[in-house]
Design a protein around this motif. Structure first.
Motif, mmCIF file in Angstrom:
data_model
loop_
_atom_site.group_PDB
_atom_site.id
_atom_site.type_symbol
_atom_site.label_atom_id
_atom_site.label_comp_id
_atom_site.label_asym_id
_atom_site.label_seq_id
_atom_site.Cartn_x
_atom_site.Cartn_y
_atom_site.Cartn_z
ATOM 1 N N ARG A 43 -9.264 3.802 -36.216
ATOM 2 C CA ARG A 43 -7.925 3.753 -35.616
ATOM 3 C C ARG A 43 -7.009 4.827 -36.206
ATOM 4 N NH1 ARG A 43 -7.029 0.161 -32.057
ATOM 5 N NH2 ARG A 43 -8.364 -1.679 -31.873
ATOM 6 N N TYR A 180 -16.472 -1.783 -37.561
ATOM 7 C CA TYR A 180 -15.621 -0.687 -37.085
ATOM 8 C C TYR A 180 -14.996 -0.004 -38.296
ATOM 9 C CZ TYR A 180 -12.921 1.676 -33.417
ATOM 10 O OH TYR A 180 -12.410 2.603 -32.537
ATOM 11 N N THR A 204 -21.416 -1.291 -23.787
ATOM 12 C CA THR A 204 -20.727 -0.253 -23.023
ATOM 13 C C THR A 204 -19.405 0.072 -23.711
ATOM 14 O OG1 THR A 204 -19.467 -1.763 -21.586
ATOM 15 C CG2 THR A 204 -21.704 -1.140 -20.877
ATOM 16 N N ASP A 205 -19.027 1.341 -23.692
ATOM 17 C CA ASP A 205 -17.750 1.710 -24.272
ATOM 18 C C ASP A 205 -16.601 1.159 -23.431
ATOM 19 O OD1 ASP A 205 -16.617 3.246 -26.529
ATOM 20 O OD2 ASP A 205 -15.600 4.347 -24.921
ATOM 21 N N GLU A 206 -16.839 0.973 -22.141
ATOM 22 C CA GLU A 206 -15.811 0.392 -21.279
ATOM 23 C C GLU A 206 -15.411 -0.990 -21.776
ATOM 24 O OE1 GLU A 206 -15.111 -0.658 -16.525
ATOM 25 O OE2 GLU A 206 -17.126 -0.367 -17.318
ATOM 26 N N TYR A 208 -15.748 -2.190 -24.838
ATOM 27 C CA TYR A 208 -15.063 -2.059 -26.119
ATOM 28 C C TYR A 208 -13.617 -1.617 -25.928
ATOM 29 C CZ TYR A 208 -18.539 -3.103 -29.691
ATOM 30 O OH TYR A 208 -19.406 -3.756 -30.535
ATOM 31 N N GLN A 209 -13.385 -0.662 -25.023
ATOM 32 C CA GLN A 209 -12.020 -0.189 -24.817
ATOM 33 C C GLN A 209 -11.150 -1.264 -24.173
ATOM 34 O OE1 GLN A 209 -11.347 3.882 -23.314
ATOM 35 N NE2 GLN A 209 -13.553 4.198 -23.468
ATOM 36 N N GLN A 210 -11.657 -1.899 -23.126
ATOM 37 C CA GLN A 210 -10.839 -2.825 -22.351
ATOM 38 C C GLN A 210 -10.665 -4.182 -23.026
ATOM 39 O OE1 GLN A 210 -12.431 -3.083 -18.370
ATOM 40 N NE2 GLN A 210 -11.963 -0.940 -17.897
ATOM 41 N N SER A 214 -11.124 -0.777 -28.881
ATOM 42 C CA SER A 214 -11.841 0.085 -29.815
ATOM 43 C C SER A 214 -12.950 0.820 -29.069
ATOM 44 C CB SER A 214 -12.415 -0.743 -30.971
ATOM 45 O OG SER A 214 -13.358 -1.689 -30.501
ATOM 46 N N HIS A 215 -13.942 1.330 -29.796
ATOM 47 C CA HIS A 215 -15.024 2.094 -29.177
ATOM 48 C C HIS A 215 -16.375 1.640 -29.717
ATOM 49 C CE1 HIS A 215 -12.397 4.959 -27.097
ATOM 50 N NE2 HIS A 215 -11.637 4.910 -28.179
ATOM 51 N N LEU A 216 -17.400 1.835 -28.921
ATOM 52 C CA LEU A 216 -18.749 1.410 -29.262
ATOM 53 C C LEU A 216 -19.407 2.299 -30.314
ATOM 54 C CD1 LEU A 216 -21.379 -0.225 -28.792
ATOM 55 C CD2 LEU A 216 -21.813 1.256 -26.791
ATOM 56 N N ALA A 217 -19.222 3.610 -30.233
ATOM 57 C CA ALA A 217 -19.992 4.542 -31.059
ATOM 58 C C ALA A 217 -19.908 4.262 -32.557
ATOM 59 C CB ALA A 217 -19.571 5.980 -30.761
#
Length: 380
Positions: A43, A180, A204-206, A208-210, A214-217
């Motif tokens: 973050r 994370y 899916t990163d989608e 994680y974002q929604q 945050s993000h998957l990677a």
């Protein structure tokens, strides 16, 4: 170990300076514009004077970052290790569990939202130093101490000092985390953990974002680091939410990645969602969904796939990957049958089961949850 706060030097556990100002935090740097940036997680919170990060607990005070929850907890209790969930890390043992408050994710489906989203920390907190926690766990004959309930990444300094105190008394350490975290603190954190269960919330990163902000990677990087660049035992949990992360293609992709990139011996837990927090309108995960997910994982080559938050005999059982004998049978957190030696070998075919095991486990700790009070003096 970093110097312990004054409480360990004879001051009461409720010392107001410790509770108000916490302890110096690590992993931050100054920016040219006068702000300071937290470097703990992706973050990268950039803070003015007095401003906390998104996690609520890492705050700029003066010209430094401080962990304001150092030495404070939302409570302590003794749990079964299977509750973390960890099925291959000394099954049947007890674990001393605690957390703090706050979180660096924003999961709309959080099952512990009253703790992870709390900003009223003074009302929630008990106080204990790392040494007090280790002593209390040892006194209760727990095998390990778990940093759990909220994500221990955000109170890493407190967790790492507690891990040092635990290891000094021969106790194991366990992290329950979403993973994370940036690379440098990741390396230091998991170097002091004996086992971890990482929430892989979706593939899916989608999502994680929604759903988590945050993000998957970075989570995948954490999983790879734990498995291939640390000695920490790894298990994974995915909470299946109807219509959001439970499709067959996504589950096939997730389990195939785990099998290929982490290996077939990493236990994977699929758990049932129940309506909570900002997702009170979504139904509980059907048992058939979890059983389908388990079958997909086994078909992709994973050897140990479990189901959680429901009664499912096969999904609770540890089968030998060699001869398919039932080696550990469970009913949720109760051990019904256990036949492994300390090396984790199947007595029927000699195959070794991945994990850490003790010989001659009978019923184990079971479903008990024993609250523990740590007072100003000795643990009670």
């Amino acid at each position: 170990m970093r110097p312990i706060p004054a409480e360990d030097e004879g001051l009461p556990a409720s010392d107001p300076l410790m509770l108000e100002n916490g302890a110096p935090a690590r992993w931050w740097h100054k920016l040219p514009d006068g702000r300071i940036q937290c470097d703990l997680c992706p973050r990268d919170c950039k803070l003015h004077e007095g401003q906390p990060g998104m996690c609520f607990v890492r705050q700029r005070i003066g010209n430094e970052m401080r962990l304001i929850t150092y030495g404070r907890s939302s409570g302590f209790c003794i749990d079964p290790i299977e509750k973390k969930p960890l099925n291959h890390f000394f099954p049947g043992s007890s674990v001393f569990s605690f957390g703090t408050a706050g979180c660096n994710l924003a999961c709309k489906f959080c099952q512990n939202w009253d703790i992870s989203k709390s900003q009223e920390m003074d009302r929630l907190m008990a106080a204990a130093s790392p040494c007090q926690i280790a002593e209390a766990a040892s006194k209760r004959e727990a095998l390990s101490v778990a940093f759990t309930y909220n994500d221990p990444i955000i109170f890493a300094e407190y967790a790492l000092d507690t891990a040092d105190a635990c290891h000094a008394l021969g106790l194991k350490t366990v992290a329950v985390t979403a993973g994370y975290v940036h690379a440098e603190p990741r390396r230091e954190f998991f170097a002091k953990m004996d086992a971890a269960n990482v929430d892989l919330k979706a593939f899916t990163d989608e999502f994680y974002q929604q759903q988590t902000g945050s993000h998957l990677a970075p989570v995948l990087e954490t999983l790879l680091h734990i498995q291939h660049r640390s000695s920490c035992w790894l298990e994974i949990t995915t909470l299946l939410i109807p219509g959001l992360n439970d499709s067959t293609p996504e589950l096939e992709a997730l389990t195939a990645w785990v099998a290929k990139e982490l290996g077939p011996d990493v236990p994977l837990h699929f758990s049932a969602f129940h309506p909570d927090y900002k997702m009170s309108g979504i139904a509980t995960t059907p048992a058939a969904t979890l059983r389908r997910a388990r079958r997909i994982g086994l078909d992709k080559g994973l050897r140990y796939v479990y189901t959680g938050n429901l009664h499912d005999a096969d999904g609770d059982t540890t089968f030998c990957p060699g001869c398919q004998a039932k080696l550990i049978e469970r009913d949720w957190y109760d051990l019904l049958h256990y036949e492994l030696d300390a090396e984790g070998k199947c007595p029927h075919c000699g195959s070794r089961i991945a994990g850490h095991f003790a010989p001659q486990v009978e019923r184990g700790f079971g479903r008990r949850r024993i609250p523990v009070h740590i007072g100003r003096g000795q643990p009670t």
